[in-house]
Design a protein around this motif. Structure first.
Motif, PDB file in Angstrom:
ATOM      1  N   ASN A   1    -112.510 -50.678  59.129  1.00  0.00           N
ATOM      2  CA  ASN A   1    -112.105 -49.273  59.173  1.00  0.00           C
ATOM      3  C   ASN A   1    -110.583 -49.151  59.240  1.00  0.00           C
ATOM      4  N   ALA A   2    -109.969 -49.997  60.060  1.00  0.00           N
ATOM      5  CA  ALA A   2    -108.513 -49.980  60.168  1.00  0.00           C
ATOM      6  C   ALA A   2    -107.863 -50.425  58.862  1.00  0.00           C
ATOM      7  N   VAL A   3    -108.460 -51.433  58.211  1.00  0.00           N
ATOM      8  CA  VAL A   3    -107.910 -51.926  56.944  1.00  0.00           C
ATOM      9  C   VAL A   3    -107.893 -50.823  55.895  1.00  0.00           C
ATOM     10  N   TRP A   4    -109.008 -50.146  55.718  1.00  0.00           N
ATOM     11  CA  TRP A   4    -109.092 -49.154  54.647  1.00  0.00           C
ATOM     12  C   TRP A   4    -108.319 -47.888  54.982  1.00  0.00           C
TER      13      TRP A   4
ATOM     14  N   VAL B   1    -104.085 -56.413  62.975  1.00  0.00           N
ATOM     15  CA  VAL B   1    -104.828 -56.303  61.719  1.00  0.00           C
ATOM     16  C   VAL B   1    -103.860 -56.592  60.574  1.00  0.00           C
ATOM     17  N   GLY B   2    -104.304 -57.370  59.608  1.00  0.00           N
ATOM     18  CA  GLY B   2    -103.428 -57.726  58.503  1.00  0.00           C
ATOM     19  C   GLY B   2    -102.877 -56.523  57.777  1.00  0.00           C
ATOM     20  N   ALA B   3    -103.702 -55.521  57.539  1.00  0.00           N
ATOM     21  CA  ALA B   3    -103.261 -54.313  56.837  1.00  0.00           C
ATOM     22  C   ALA B   3    -102.206 -53.560  57.629  1.00  0.00           C
ATOM     23  N   TRP B   4    -102.276 -53.618  58.950  1.00  0.00           N
ATOM     24  CA  TRP B   4    -101.254 -52.950  59.763  1.00  0.00           C
ATOM     25  C   TRP B   4     -99.890 -53.601  59.548  1.00  0.00           C
TER      26      TRP B   4
ATOM     27  N   GLU C   1     -96.682 -48.876  66.268  1.00  0.00           N
ATOM     28  CA  GLU C   1     -96.283 -47.808  65.351  1.00  0.00           C
ATOM     29  C   GLU C   1     -97.351 -47.552  64.287  1.00  0.00           C
ATOM     30  N   VAL C   2     -97.988 -48.617  63.790  1.00  0.00           N
ATOM     31  CA  VAL C   2     -99.051 -48.434  62.795  1.00  0.00           C
ATOM     32  C   VAL C   2    -100.414 -48.304  63.472  1.00  0.00           C
ATOM     33  N   GLY C   3    -100.737 -49.230  64.361  1.00  0.00           N
ATOM     34  CA  GLY C   3    -102.065 -49.273  64.971  1.00  0.00           C
ATOM     35  C   GLY C   3    -102.292 -48.300  66.106  1.00  0.00           C
ATOM     36  N   GLY C   4    -101.241 -47.627  66.554  1.00  0.00           N
ATOM     37  CA  GLY C   4    -101.402 -46.607  67.574  1.00  0.00           C
ATOM     38  C   GLY C   4    -101.575 -47.118  68.984  1.00  0.00           C
ATOM     39  N   GLY C   5    -101.298 -48.416  69.214  1.00  0.00           N
ATOM     40  CA  GLY C   5    -101.369 -48.958  70.566  1.00  0.00           C
ATOM     41  C   GLY C   5    -102.766 -49.171  71.094  1.00  0.00           C
ATOM     42  N   GLN C   6    -103.769 -49.134  70.235  1.00  0.00           N
ATOM     43  CA  GLN C   6    -105.147 -49.272  70.716  1.00  0.00           C
ATOM     44  C   GLN C   6    -105.480 -50.674  71.205  1.00  0.00           C
TER      45      GLN C   6
ATOM     46  N   ARG D   1    -113.609 -67.201  49.398  1.00  0.00           N
ATOM     47  CA  ARG D   1    -114.333 -66.675  50.564  1.00  0.00           C
ATOM     48  C   ARG D   1    -113.382 -65.979  51.523  1.00  0.00           C
ATOM     49  N   MET D   2    -112.216 -66.560  51.711  1.00  0.00           N
ATOM     50  CA  MET D   2    -111.261 -66.010  52.671  1.00  0.00           C
ATOM     51  C   MET D   2    -110.762 -64.639  52.236  1.00  0.00           C
ATOM     52  N   VAL D   3    -110.292 -64.526  50.998  1.00  0.00           N
ATOM     53  CA  VAL D   3    -109.707 -63.251  50.591  1.00  0.00           C
ATOM     54  C   VAL D   3    -110.771 -62.174  50.386  1.00  0.00           C
ATOM     55  N   ARG D   4    -112.014 -62.572  50.154  1.00  0.00           N
ATOM     56  CA  ARG D   4    -113.084 -61.577  50.000  1.00  0.00           C
ATOM     57  C   ARG D   4    -113.430 -60.885  51.330  1.00  0.00           C
ATOM     58  N   GLN D   5    -112.831 -61.332  52.430  1.00  0.00           N
ATOM     59  CA  GLN D   5    -113.000 -60.610  53.689  1.00  0.00           C
ATOM     60  C   GLN D   5    -112.105 -59.373  53.750  1.00  0.00           C
ATOM     61  N   GLN D   6    -111.314 -59.155  52.710  1.00  0.00           N
ATOM     62  CA  GLN D   6    -110.623 -57.893  52.441  1.00  0.00           C
ATOM     63  C   GLN D   6    -109.589 -57.498  53.492  1.00  0.00           C
ATOM     64  N   ASP D   7    -108.779 -58.481  53.898  1.00  0.00           N
ATOM     65  CA  ASP D   7    -107.595 -58.152  54.680  1.00  0.00           C
ATOM     66  C   ASP D   7    -106.477 -59.141  54.349  1.00  0.00           C
TER      67      ASP D   7
END
Length: 327
Positions: A18-21, A134-137, A121-126, A300-306
């Motif tokens: 959810n965070a990635v997308w 998270v990689g996307a963050w 700043e990106v993840g909101g401190g959660q 396999r690694m990159v198909r985990q989508q982050d």
């Protein structure tokens, strides 16, 4: 005396689709273009890059600095996301400097601001009070804020010495965020674009075009390299690393080189056998902390989508050095 067994540090990749997308959507609406990677094999061919030609991003270190940089070490903090992202961005920078598209700033990329910015700043401190990100963050931070270097900054009446990585600073900033006076400085140096890498074919094209790629997955590996420089897939690592090379192995086919962030934990010398497009076989030494993986494992690694590719001054255009095994 028996050799001490290396114990991996806390790893710190948070698998949160959810965070990635959500981050991918923000990148897309920020003018980054589609939040997928579209730099494909035709672009490589147009640039005169053979599909099976080896690409090792550490060649830029040899050309620009006259040496290979050591393996980074996250030590006891689960800050791997910032290390994988930071090293990938640094590879893009070095590749462009080596090909005449930029200048070396005189210091490596600092990881603590990426760790802090991604979490707060990106993840909101959660994630406050626990390691990880998270990689996307991290991808969003270096695209929309930017990067800082391992040097001293005097900003806003405050002095920040980032010359040497600090575990204490990583944890403190990881909870509090990147200090406000540093943010305008980081914004002066963003990456041009970031985009998700979704399969091994996109990974092959990205690295072939001289782009650094952070790779986050749950795939673990053996703690030693085999005689061919490969670490066998083994166990579970919630971990982010950096892809630094692609090559064709004479028996295993298309393969990749991954850089870890645990210092020189693999210790002994290792090299890989590389088949050139001419059919000639050469041997390429692996830098400290690097190991090879086959196509199926990387897929396999990159198909985990982050996993994320990073573009620099020249955008998604191919920027690469011609491989010279004698360099």
């Amino acid at each position: 005396m028996a050799e001490e067994t290396f114990v991996p540090p806390p790893m710190g990749w948070i698998d949160d689709q959810n965070a990635v997308w959500a981050a991918a959507g923000r990148l897309e609406t920020a003018g980054n273009g589609p939040a997928v990677f579209a730099f494909a094999a035709p672009a490589l061919k147009a640039a005169g890059v053979a599909d099976d030609e080896p690409t090792f991003l550490w060649m830029a270190e040899r050309k620009v600095l006259g040496r290979l940089l050591p393996s980074w070490d996250q030590k006891s903090v689960g800050s791997c996301v910032s290390f994988g992202c930071g090293r990938a961005v640094q590879d893009v920078l070095l590749q462009e400097v080596a090909t005449g598209a930029g200048t070396w700033p005189g210091a490596e990329v600092a990881t603590e601001p990426i760790y802090a910015g991604s979490r707060v700043e990106v993840g909101g401190g959660q994630l406050s009070g626990s390691d990880g990100s998270v990689g996307a963050w991290a991808a969003e931070w270096v695209r929309k804020w930017g990067v800082l270097l391992c040097r001293e900054y005097d900003l806003g009446g405050q002095r920040y010495d980032l010359t040497t990585y600090s575990e204490a600073r990583a944890r403190q900033w990881g909870d509090a965020g990147c200090p406000d006076p540093l943010e305008p400085e980081a914004r002066l140096h963003p990456v041009t674009a970031t985009a998700m890498v979704r399969d091994a074919g996109e990974l092959w094209a990205a690295v072939g075009g001289g782009k650094g790629v952070s790779v986050a997955s749950s795939q673990g590996f053996a703690m030693s390299r085999d005689p061919d420089g490969f670490c066998a897939p083994a166990g579970v690592w919630m971990h982010q690393m950096c892809v630094r090379g692609k090559f064709v192995h004479p028996q295993r086919g298309k393969c990749f080189v991954i850089q870890n962030s645990w210092g020189n934990y693999l210790k002994s010398y290792a090299s890989i056998r590389v088949r050139l497009p001419s059919g000639e076989m050469v041997v390429e030494p692996l830098p400290d902390g690097c190991f090879a993986v086959d196509w199926q494992t990387a897929d396999r690694m990159v198909r985990q989508q982050d996993s994320w590719a990073f573009a620099g001054l020249k955008g998604w255009a191919a920027v690469r050095l011609t491989y010279n095994p004698l360099a």
